[in-house]
Design an enzyme around this catalytic site. Structure first.
Site, PDB file in Angstrom:
ATOM      1  N   GLY A  71       1.110   9.599   5.677  1.00 26.55           N
ATOM      2  CA  GLY A  71       1.102  10.233   4.364  1.00 26.55           C
ATOM      3  C   GLY A  71      -0.005   9.725   3.454  1.00 26.55           C
ATOM      4  N   THR A  72      -0.266   8.431   3.491  1.00 29.61           N
ATOM      5  CA  THR A  72      -1.288   7.866   2.603  1.00 29.61           C
ATOM      6  C   THR A  72      -2.651   8.479   2.923  1.00 29.61           C
ATOM      7  OG1 THR A  72      -0.054   5.808   2.472  1.00 29.61           O
ATOM      8  CG2 THR A  72      -2.379   5.700   1.873  1.00 29.61           C
ATOM      9  N   ASN A 155       9.642   9.791  -4.999  1.00 29.44           N
ATOM     10  CA  ASN A 155      10.187   8.805  -4.068  1.00 29.44           C
ATOM     11  C   ASN A 155      11.090   7.780  -4.740  1.00 29.44           C
ATOM     12  OD1 ASN A 155       7.335   8.357  -4.950  1.00 29.44           O
ATOM     13  ND2 ASN A 155       7.825   6.267  -4.343  1.00 29.44           N
ATOM     14  N   GLN A 183       8.617  13.151   0.647  1.00 33.38           N
ATOM     15  CA  GLN A 183      10.057  12.887   0.477  1.00 33.38           C
ATOM     16  C   GLN A 183      10.886  14.169   0.520  1.00 33.38           C
ATOM     17  OE1 GLN A 183      11.521   9.915   0.380  1.00 33.38           O
ATOM     18  NE2 GLN A 183       9.709   8.626   0.205  1.00 33.38           N
ATOM     19  N   GLY A 202       5.391  11.260   9.096  1.00 31.50           N
ATOM     20  CA  GLY A 202       6.340  11.214  10.206  1.00 31.50           C
ATOM     21  C   GLY A 202       7.550  10.321   9.963  1.00 31.50           C
ATOM     22  N   HIS A 203       7.302   9.101   9.455  1.00 32.66           N
ATOM     23  CA  HIS A 203       8.409   8.142   9.462  1.00 32.66           C
ATOM     24  C   HIS A 203       9.431   8.354   8.363  1.00 32.66           C
ATOM     25  CE1 HIS A 203       7.087   5.021   6.337  1.00 32.66           C
ATOM     26  NE2 HIS A 203       6.064   5.849   6.376  1.00 32.66           N
ATOM     27  N   THR A 239      -9.829   9.835  17.292  1.00 30.30           N
ATOM     28  CA  THR A 239      -9.102  10.270  18.485  1.00 30.30           C
ATOM     29  C   THR A 239      -7.656  10.572  18.129  1.00 30.30           C
ATOM     30  OG1 THR A 239     -10.531   8.943  19.881  1.00 30.30           O
ATOM     31  CG2 THR A 239      -8.401   9.572  20.809  1.00 30.30           C
ATOM     32  N   CYS A 331       5.023  -3.777  -5.533  1.00 32.63           N
ATOM     33  CA  CYS A 331       4.969  -5.215  -5.723  1.00 32.63           C
ATOM     34  C   CYS A 331       3.494  -5.587  -5.550  1.00 32.63           C
ATOM     35  CB  CYS A 331       5.810  -5.825  -4.614  1.00 32.63           C
ATOM     36  SG  CYS A 331       6.297  -7.490  -4.882  1.00 32.63           S
TER      37      CYS A 331
HETATM   38  C1  PLP Z   1       5.951  10.207  -1.909  1.00 28.27           C
HETATM   39  C2  PLP Z   1       5.221   9.408  -0.881  1.00 28.27           C
HETATM   40  N1  PLP Z   1       3.942   9.700  -0.602  1.00 28.27           N
HETATM   41  C3  PLP Z   1       3.236   9.025   0.309  1.00 28.27           C
HETATM   42  C4  PLP Z   1       3.797   7.982   1.007  1.00 28.27           C
HETATM   43  C5  PLP Z   1       2.982   7.240   2.026  1.00 28.27           C
HETATM   44  O1  PLP Z   1       3.279   7.690   3.330  1.00 28.27           O
HETATM   45  P1  PLP Z   1       2.928   6.766   4.592  1.00 28.27           P
HETATM   46  O2  PLP Z   1       3.887   5.624   4.572  1.00 28.27           O
HETATM   47  O3  PLP Z   1       3.120   7.683   5.779  1.00 28.27           O
HETATM   48  O4  PLP Z   1       1.503   6.348   4.461  1.00 28.27           O
HETATM   49  C6  PLP Z   1       5.123   7.611   0.745  1.00 28.27           C
HETATM   50  C7  PLP Z   1       5.738   6.441   1.428  1.00 28.27           C
HETATM   51  O5  PLP Z   1       6.426   5.657   0.830  1.00 28.27           O
HETATM   52  C8  PLP Z   1       5.852   8.359  -0.217  1.00 28.27           C
HETATM   53  O6  PLP Z   1       7.127   8.059  -0.505  1.00 28.27           O
END
Ligand code: PLP
Length: 394
Positions: A71-72, A155, A183, A202-203, A239, A331
């Site tokens: 996600g990041t 989140n 989320q 994914g997670h 990759t 944190c």
């Molecule tokens: C709203 C939101 N965006 C992005 C992320 C980041 O996703 P990832 O952990 O897959 O990098 C999170 C993870 O906490 C999230 O809650």
């Protein structure tokens, strides 16, 4: 070891069996999807089938799905990539993001302002954490905006944004709209119609860590953040992680197909948890939208302020009692920061520091809820006494 009560599913949730099976199956085989030989072609087929599956679950074209390392990365690609592309095309320099975004959106937006000459506006939210549409409409009438990003669901406090109204406002202003749906997927219905770009991870949905996607309208230009082998339509080089992508696709299917049933299960547990906490600690304050509809709040999010307690101490006391939960906020260098989300919602510093987030997932049970409710009174009592002591000794 006695079983722990895990109430931190928004941080990460267990892999679902279908995703684990897909991951194991593909991790036992070799082949780079960019290689031309039979093993490479087989790997490519797995990736393309996963892309088609994700696209059909989300109702988009396969070419809209750009796999990323989570996600990041997808958020960075959306915010920076749409900003750079709009800058190249039309000279737009403004970036609009909500004040309650995850740091994966907030920080790239801030970096664009600090290092790339962007003009950043943080869109204010109301006391429930929802973006003010009048302010957004007004901002869209100013100098050209390169990208607007507002998350689907928060989140920390679980507030769901009026994503389609925001998308419509952006569309009429000709501004690319991105939403962080990390989320939301699997917890509320996700209709991506009219949305230019959406982030998935994914997670958070029962897939592996380190894989996700940016679902982006193929007609939108996105300047890459990563340069290299030109994979993923040259938008995201690197990759491809065949096993991770196959598992991610299985998790997306599971998330979308089971959403209604999952949400009903989570909502039932959420009500019980809220009732139990308020009965155990009558002056506890529930934060965020009290609504139960999927366009108001995530069904599995309970966010509570415990007046007179330090959230971090409470977290540690609950940890010792076998309960995993979160303060929900970041944190920095080991120093707990008050939540920027709660502060943006108008909470006092003390209230922001005294909060905990409990998030439920598919594997959550009534026993998890009971464990929290049983552990809370003693933990709150100790945290309050510790708070009083530290006030006296300062
Ligand atoms: C709203 C939101 N965006 C992005 C992320 C980041 O996703 P990832 O952990 O897959 O990098 C999170 C993870 O906490 C999230 O809650």
């Amino acid at each position: 070891m006695t079983a722990r009560a895990y109430l931190d599913h928004a941080a990460t949730t267990p892999m679902v069996p279908a995703a684990r099976a897909a991951w194991i199956e593909q991790s036992e085989r070799v082949g780079n999807p960019s290689s031309l030989h039979a093993s490479g072609r087989r790997a490519r087929r797995v990736v393309e089938e996963a892309r088609e599956s994700v696209a059909s679950q989300l109702g988009v074209r396969p070419s809209a799905v750009v796999f990323t390392g989570g996600g990041t990365e997808a958020d960075n690609l959306a915010v920076k990539g749409l900003f750079w592309a709009a800058g190249e095309a039309a000279g737009a320099r403004r970036v609009l993001v909500s004040a309650v975004e995850h740091h994966a959106v907030l920080d790239p937006a801030q970096w664009l302002a600090d290092a790339q000459g962007a003009a950043l506006t943080l869109l204010p939210v109301d006391g429930l954490g929802r973006v003010d549409l009048d302010v957004l409409a007004h901002e869209l009438t100013g100098p050209p905006v390169a990208v607007c990003s507002v998350m689907w669901a928060n989140n920390e406090v679980g507030t769901v944004q009026p994503v389609h109204e925001i998308a419509t406002l952006c569309r009429s202003a000709g501004v690319p709209f991105h939403t962080d749906a990390v989320q939301a997927l699997g917890h509320v219905p996700l209709d991506l119609d009219g949305i230019d770009a959406a982030t998935l991870s994914g997670h958070k949905i029962g897939g592996p860590v380190g894989v996700g996607a940016l679902v982006v309208d193929p007609r939108r230009d996105v300047t890459p953040v990563l340069h290299g082998g030109g994979q993923e339509r040259e938008i995201r080089s690197g990759t491809l992680d065949v096993a991770g992508i196959a598992a991610f696709a299985a998790a997306v299917e599971h998330a979308v197909r089971g959403q209604a049933e999952r949400s009903a299960h989570l909502l039932g547990l959420r009500r019980a948890l809220e009732r139990g906490i308020l009965a155990a600690v009558p002056d506890a304050v529930l934060n965020g939208d009290p609504g139960e509809r999927p366009d108001r709040r995530l069904p599995g999010n309970v966010h509570v302020s415990f007046p007179g307690c330090e959230g971090d101490l409470l977290l540690m006391l609950l940890d010792a009692a076998g309960v995993d939960c979160s303060t929900g906020s970041a944190c920095t260098a080991g120093i707990p920061e008050p939540s920027h989300v709660l502060l943006a919602m108008g909470a006092s510093l003390a209230a922001a520091r005294s909060s905990l987030r409990f998030t439920l997932g598919e594997t959550s049970t009534v026993a998890d809820v009971d464990a929290v409710v049983a552990a809370i009174p003693a933990a709150v009592d100790r945290a309050r006494r510790a708070g009083t002591v530290s006030l006296r000794t300062v």
